[in-house]
Design an enzyme around this catalytic site. Structure first.
Site: not given
Ligand code: BES
Ligand code: ZN
Length: 589
Positions: A263, A288, A310, A367, A375
Site C-alpha cells: 500500500e 491496498e 491488517e 518477516d 489479517y
Molecule cells: N502491507 C501488506 C504487505 C506486507 C505486510 C508486506 C507485511 C510486508 C510486511 C499488504 O497490504 C498486504 O496485506 N498484501 C496482501 C494482500 C491481501 C491480504 C489482499 C498480500 O500481499 O497477499
Molecule cells: Zn494489507
C-alpha cells in the site's frame, strides 16, 4: 533512553525526523543507491542521535550548516542492522548523510532484463515494510515516526523512476545519458511507506485520480484488469470518508515482487499474478486502497500492533467489496480467509504466541512470523464488534477513530483505551481481552455462511464417495468458488483422480493464479508426476510468497517430491526476492 519500538534504535528523547530530502543516483551497474539523505528535525538538535541503518556504507555526516560531524556505526545486529550514532549534532536542525546502499540491501531487488516483461532493461524495486527502509536510507525506521519527503532521483535513460510520492519535474541528469526526476510527498508517512521502482515504465490514466504504471508490454492488460479502480475509490470514500492522498496510482511489478500488493501511498505496488484476464483478483487492489485509511492514515505503532493495520484493512476491503459486488461475493472471500487462518493456526499451534493479535516481537524478525493471523483473526474481531454494536454504530466508530488518530501511529493499548471509552460496556458483550491478548481463535468468531458455500462444501465432501462435478455444472462458478472447492478436496489423490481433475477442468491452463496454485498444491501433495513440469514452470515464473511458500512446503514434505523442491529451488532460487529466498531456505533446510 526511551526506546519506542522493539525493531528500531530510535530514541524518543532525541527528537524525530519531520522531513526527509533524498538526492540519489540509481547505479544499475553496481546495484547501489548513492547520494545524500538530509534529515530535518524541525527544531535544533544537539545530539545524541541514533539512526537505523542496514548494510549501508556511510561516507560522511554533516550538519545542515555544513560542519562535519563525528559518527560511529555499531556492528551489525542481524535484522536490526547497525545503529548509526551521532553524539554531537551541534544544535543543527538538519543532518546530511552521504551514503551508499549495498548490493544486498534487504529492501531492494535489482532485476536483470531477462526478469522483466520487456526483457531489454533492468529494473529496481523496493519493499520497505516491515523494517527494510533502513537498508535504503539511514532513518528512524519506526512507524512511530512520521515525516514528509522530497526526492531527486537520477536514473539512466530511458528508465523512469516512480515513488510513493507526487511526481514533479523531469530534468536532464548530471551524467551523460541520465535523467533526474523529482518527487514530493507532502503528507507525513512512516518510513515503511517509502518506496521506489525504476524501470522501462509507461502509464495509462484510468480515472480522474488514478493511473496504472507498468512496462509497455504489460500496460494494456493491466489497464483492462483494473479499469474499475475509480468505482472502488468512490465506494471507499462513501464508507471511510475523504481520500487524503490526492491520487491513487498503482504499478504492476515484475513477477519477482514478493507480495500480492503493498500500500505505498500514491503508488500501490501490485504483483502481476493479479492479471487473470477476467478481473477476478481485484480484491487485492481493494485491500491496498483500504490501507489509505487503515494503515496509512491510522498506523500501527510497531509490528506488535500490525493487526491494527491488517485486521481493519481486511474488514474494510470486504466492506468495499460488499458495496460493489454484494454479500454473496463477500461470503466467499470470508470463507477463503477463514481457510487461510485455520491453516496458520494449525501451523503455529493454537497456543503459539504468534496467534495473538497483539504480539511481542522483541528479538524476533517480523518477516519470519508473517502470517494471516493479524489479517484474518483481526478481521473477525472487527466483524464481531460490528455485529455486536450494529453497522451504524460501527461506521460512526470508524470515522471517530480515524478522526482521532489520523496521521498518527498507535499501539494496541492506545487502541483499547479509545475503543473501550467509545463503547462503554462492550467488555460485557465481547471478551475483548481474550480476543486481543489470548491465543487461538475464540468460539464466538463469526462464521461465513451462504447457500453457495454450503453447496461447495457438500460437493467437495462428496468427492471421496466418488461423486464428481460435471463441467457443465461449474460454468456458473466464480474464481472464488473454484478456489474454495479445490481447497476442500481431499489429498493425496490417486493419479487417476488427479488426471480426471486436470483434464476435465483444464486446470493447467487456468489464467487465475489462485486456482492454478490450488490445483498444483493438490498435484504436489499427491506426487502426481504429469504435473511436475507445470509446477516447475509456475515456481519459475512467480515470486509471490503466497504461492511459493505453500507449494515448496508441500513438495518438501512429500517423500516422492522433496527432491523436486530442491531441484526447482536450486534452479530458480536466485531469482526470488531476498525475503522470499530466505524464507524458503529455512523451509527447505
Ligand atoms: N502491507 C501488506 C504487505 C506486507 C505486510 C508486506 C507485511 C510486508 C510486511 C499488504 O497490504 C498486504 O496485506 N498484501 C496482501 C494482500 C491481501 C491480504 C489482499 C498480500 O500481499 O497477499
Ligand atoms: Zn494489507
Amino acid at each position: 533512553m526511551p526506546m519506542i519500538d522493539p525493531h528500531s534504535y530510535t530514541d524518543s528523547d532525541h527528537g524525530s525526523v519531520k522531513h526527509l530530502e533524498l538526492d540519489l543516483n540509481v547505479n544499475f551497474d553496481e546495484h547501489r543507491l548513492e547520494g545524500t539523505a538530509t534529515l530535518h528535525f524541525g527544531a535544533k538538535t544537539r545530539g545524541p542521535l541514533h539512526l537505523d541503518t542496514r548494510d549501508l556504507v556511510i561516507e560522511s555526516v554533516h550538519s545542515g550548516e555544513g560542519q562535519a560531524l563525528e559518527w560511529t556505526l555499531d556492528s551489525a545486529a542481524g535484522f536490526m542492522g547497525s545503529r548509526l550514532v551521532i553524539d554531537r549534532a551541534l544544535g543543527s536542525e538538519a543532518i546530511v548523510i552521504r551514503y551508499q546502499s549495498s548490493p544486498s540491501a534487504s529492501a531492494l531487488q535489482w532485476l536483470e532484463p531477462q526478469h522483466t516483461a520487456g526483457g531489454k532493461h533492468p529494473y529496481l524495486f523496493s519493499q520497505c515494510q516491515p523494517i527494510h527502509a533502513r537498508s535504503m536510507v539511514p532513518i528512524q525506521d519506526s512507524a512511530r515516526v512520521r515525516f514528509s519527503y522530497d526526492a531527486r532521483i537520477t536514473v539512466p535513460a530511458p528508465l523512469k523512476p516512480v515513488m510513493s510520492a507526487a511526481p514533479g519535474e523531469e530534468l536532464p541528469g548530471s551524467g551523460e545519458g541520465t535523467g533526474t526526476f523529482t518527487f514530493s510527498m507532502p503528507q507525513p508517512i512512516p518510513s515503511y511507506l517509502l518506496a521506489i521502482a525504476v524501470g522501462n515504465l509507461e502509464s495509462q490514466d484510468l480515472g480522474p485520480r488514478s493511473r496504472v504504471y507498468a512496462e509497455p508490454e504489460m500496460l494494456e492488460k493491466a489497464a483492462w484488469e483494473f479499469a474499475e479502480v475509480d468505482k472502488m475509490l468512490v465506494a471507499a470514500e462513501g464508507l471511510f470518508g475523504p481520500y487524503r492522498w490526492d491520487r491513487f496510482d498503482f504499478i504492476v511489478m515484475p513477477p519477482a515482487f514478493p507480495y500480492g500488493g503493498m500500500e505505498n501511498p500514491r503508488l500501490t505496488f501490485l504483483t502481476p499474478t493479479l492479471i487473470a484476464g477476467d478481473r477476478s483478483l481485484v480484491g487485492v487492489l481493494a485491500h491496498e486502497l483500504a490501507h489509505s485509511w487503515t494503515g496509512n492514515l491510522v498506523t500501527n505503532a510497531t509490528m506488535n500492533d500490525f493487526w491494527l493495520n491488517e485486521g481493519f484493512t481486511v474488514w474494510a476491503e470486504y466492506r468495499i467489496l460488499e458495496a460493489l459486488e454484494g454479500g454473496e461475493v463477500v461470503a466467499m472471500a470470508r470463507a477463503i480467509g477463514r481457510h487461510g487462518l485455520d491453516e496458520a493456526l494449525e501451523q503455529f499451534g493454537e497456543d503459539s504466541p504468534y496467534t495473538r493479535l497483539e504480539t511481542d516481537l522483541a528479538g524476533v524478525d517480523p518477516d519470519e512470523v508473517y502470517s494471516l493471523v493479524p489479517y484474518q483473526k483481526g478481521c473477525l474481531f472487527v466483524q464481531l464488534v460490528e455485529e455486536t454494536v450494529g453497522r451504524k454504530a460501527m461506521d460512526e466508530f470508524l470515522l471517530a477513530y480515524m478522526d482521532r488518530f489520523q496521521f498518527t501511529s498507535l499501539t494496541t493499548a492506545e487502541f483499547e483505551e479509545f475503543f473501550h471509552g467509545y463503547f462503554p460496556g462492550i467488555r460485557e458483550r465481547i471478551d475483548t481481552k481474550r480476543w486481543i491478548h489470548g491465543t487461538g481463535l475464540p468460539e464466538d468468531a463469526p462464521v461465513a455462511s451462504s447457500p453457495a458455500l454450503e453447496e461447495l462444501d457438500a460437493l467437495a465432501a462428496a468427492w471421496s464417495e466418488g461423486k464428481r462435478v460435471a463441467l457443465e455444472q461449474t460454468r456458473s462458478w466464480s474464481a472464488d468458488s473454484w478456489q474454495i472447492y479445490l481447497q476442500k478436496l481431499p489429498r493425496p489423490m490417486s493419479s487417476e483422480e488427479c488426471r480426471w481433475l486436470e483434464e476435465t477442468y483444464g486446470l493447467n491452463s487456468s489464467g487465475n493464479a489462485e486456482i492454478l496454485c490450488q490445483w498444483l498444491l493438490i498435484a504436489s501433495a499427491s506426487g502426481y508426476e504429469p504435473a511436475y513440469d507445470k509446477i516447475r514452470e509456475f515456481l519459475g515464473s512467480v515470486g509471490r510468497m503466497k504461492y511459493l511458500k505453500p507449494l515448496y512446503a508441500t513438495l518438501h514434505k512429500g517423500e516422492k517430491t522433496a527432491a523436486l523442491a530442491r531441484e526447482i529451488f536450486d534452479r530458480f532460487g536466485g531469482n526470488y526476492h531476498p525475503i522470499a529466498r530466505g524464507g524458503l531456505e529455512n523451509l527447505l533446510a
